[in-house]
Scaffold this active site. Structure first.
Site, short mmCIF file in Angstrom:
data_model
loop_
_atom_site.label_atom_id
_atom_site.label_comp_id
_atom_site.label_asym_id
_atom_site.label_seq_id
_atom_site.Cartn_x
_atom_site.Cartn_y
_atom_site.Cartn_z
N ARG A 15 1.10 -0.75 -0.25
CA ARG A 15 0.27 0.23 -0.25
C ARG A 15 0.63 1.19 0.46
O ARG A 15 1.08 2.12 -0.48
CB ARG A 15 -1.13 -0.23 1.42
CG ARG A 15 -2.42 0.70 1.11
CD ARG A 15 -3.59 1.12 2.54
NE ARG A 15 -2.37 0.72 3.80
CZ ARG A 15 -3.28 0.40 4.75
NH1 ARG A 15 -4.82 0.15 4.57
NH2 ARG A 15 -2.92 0.46 5.63
N TYR A 18 -1.42 -20.81 8.55
CA TYR A 18 -0.77 -21.04 7.59
C TYR A 18 -1.05 -20.27 6.21
O TYR A 18 -1.27 -19.74 5.51
CB TYR A 18 0.59 -21.41 7.87
CG TYR A 18 1.60 -21.45 6.97
CD1 TYR A 18 2.24 -20.40 7.18
CD2 TYR A 18 1.38 -21.86 5.84
CE1 TYR A 18 3.85 -20.35 6.16
CE2 TYR A 18 2.64 -21.85 5.31
CZ TYR A 18 3.82 -20.80 5.34
OH TYR A 18 4.67 -20.74 4.47
N LYS A 22 -1.68 -17.87 3.22
CA LYS A 22 -0.50 -17.95 1.63
C LYS A 22 -1.97 -17.89 1.10
O LYS A 22 -1.81 -17.40 -0.07
CB LYS A 22 -0.40 -19.44 1.86
CG LYS A 22 1.40 -19.22 3.19
CD LYS A 22 1.93 -17.94 2.64
CE LYS A 22 3.43 -18.13 3.45
NZ LYS A 22 4.07 -16.52 3.56
N VAL A 77 11.47 -26.11 1.92
CA VAL A 77 13.33 -24.97 2.03
C VAL A 77 13.95 -25.10 3.49
O VAL A 77 13.09 -25.03 4.39
CB VAL A 77 12.65 -23.17 1.75
CG1 VAL A 77 14.28 -22.72 1.20
CG2 VAL A 77 12.37 -23.42 0.59
#
Length: 251
Positions: free
Chosen positions: A120, A152, A156, A185
């Site tokens: 924003r 979560y 997402k 990851v």
């Protein structure tokens, strides 16, 4: 170099994916404002990377901190070309019936409110200079329901919606907004939760999905994909959700 002299803001830059992105961006000639809520860690990261990089302490869940990091890029470098919303927290893998308000609000405030606050502030500035590139770090949890808990996963999914809305609204004005749906990851994201509180029953159910993962990526794998999306090589990509998951989501 693909982003030489571009100005980038990277959140969650003290470790893991964010650190790899900041390091690669500097190596590629960008000017970086690296932000993290761990003051000592971001100071150490910036000192280690060297080059044209500034470290800032900030919590993306706080609107004023998001505004400050964008304003810092303008004050120091005169513009902002790239925004990477990488900072994020994990949930406790709770299913919705067992989800507590604290976990829900924490995931939403960091994983959704933070990117929104930053975007924003950054978007009008990008539009005034003729455009820019925003990359939101999402997850395979953004496209399915088996990777994490309800909080979560919902956060997402929301981040993908924010990405697509932004991409469509400003597509004719030179601004691009894309996301990465990353797989497993090797990072320290689980340090963001109390492991003793993990919902073991829900984890057992999610194990069926996690067993299909082809392997674990390294932070540099994600950083390379971010570099591509930030560069002019991806100038025709807008509103894309690029899977970087070794084929996990193809299962």
């Amino acid at each position: 170099m693909q982003i030489r002299d571009k100005v980038a803001v990277v959140t969650g830059a003290a470790s893991g994916i964010g650190l790899a992105i900041a390091r690669l961006f500097v190596a590629e000639g960008a000017k970086v404002v690296a932000v993290d809520w761990h003051a000592e860690a971001i100071a150490a990261a910036v000192a280690d990377i060297g080059g044209t990089i500034i470290g800032m302490t900030g919590n993306v869940a706080v609107e004023a901190d998001c505004v400050a990091m964008i304003d810092r890029a303008i004050a120091e470098y005169g513009r902002i070309d790239i925004l990477v919303n990488n900072a994020g927290v994990m949930d406790l893998f709770q299913s919705v019936a067992d989800l507590d308000n604290e976990t829900w609000r924490r995931c939403m405030s960091v994983n959704v409110d933070g990117p929104m606050y930053a975007m924003r502030r950054a978007v009008p500035l990008m539009l005034a200079q003729g455009g820019g590139s925003i990359i939101n770090i999402a997850s395979v949890a953004a496209t399915g329901g088996g990777a994490a808990g309800a909080a979560y996963t919902a956060s997402k999914h929301a981040l993908i919606g924010l990405t697509k809305s932004t991409a469509f609204q400003y597509a004719r004005l030179g601004l691009r907004c894309n996301a990465l749906a990353v797989g497993g990851v090797s990072t320290n994201i689980m340090d963001s939760v109390d492991n003793s509180r993990l919902d073991q029953a829900a984890l057992g159910r999610l194990g069926a999905y996690h067993s299909s993962s082809p392997g674990t990526l390294e932070p540099i794998d994600i950083a390379n994909a971010v570099l591509f999306l930030a560069s002019d090589a991806a100038r025709h990509l807008n509103g894309a959700v690029l899977p970087v998951d070794m084929g996990w989501s193809a299962a």
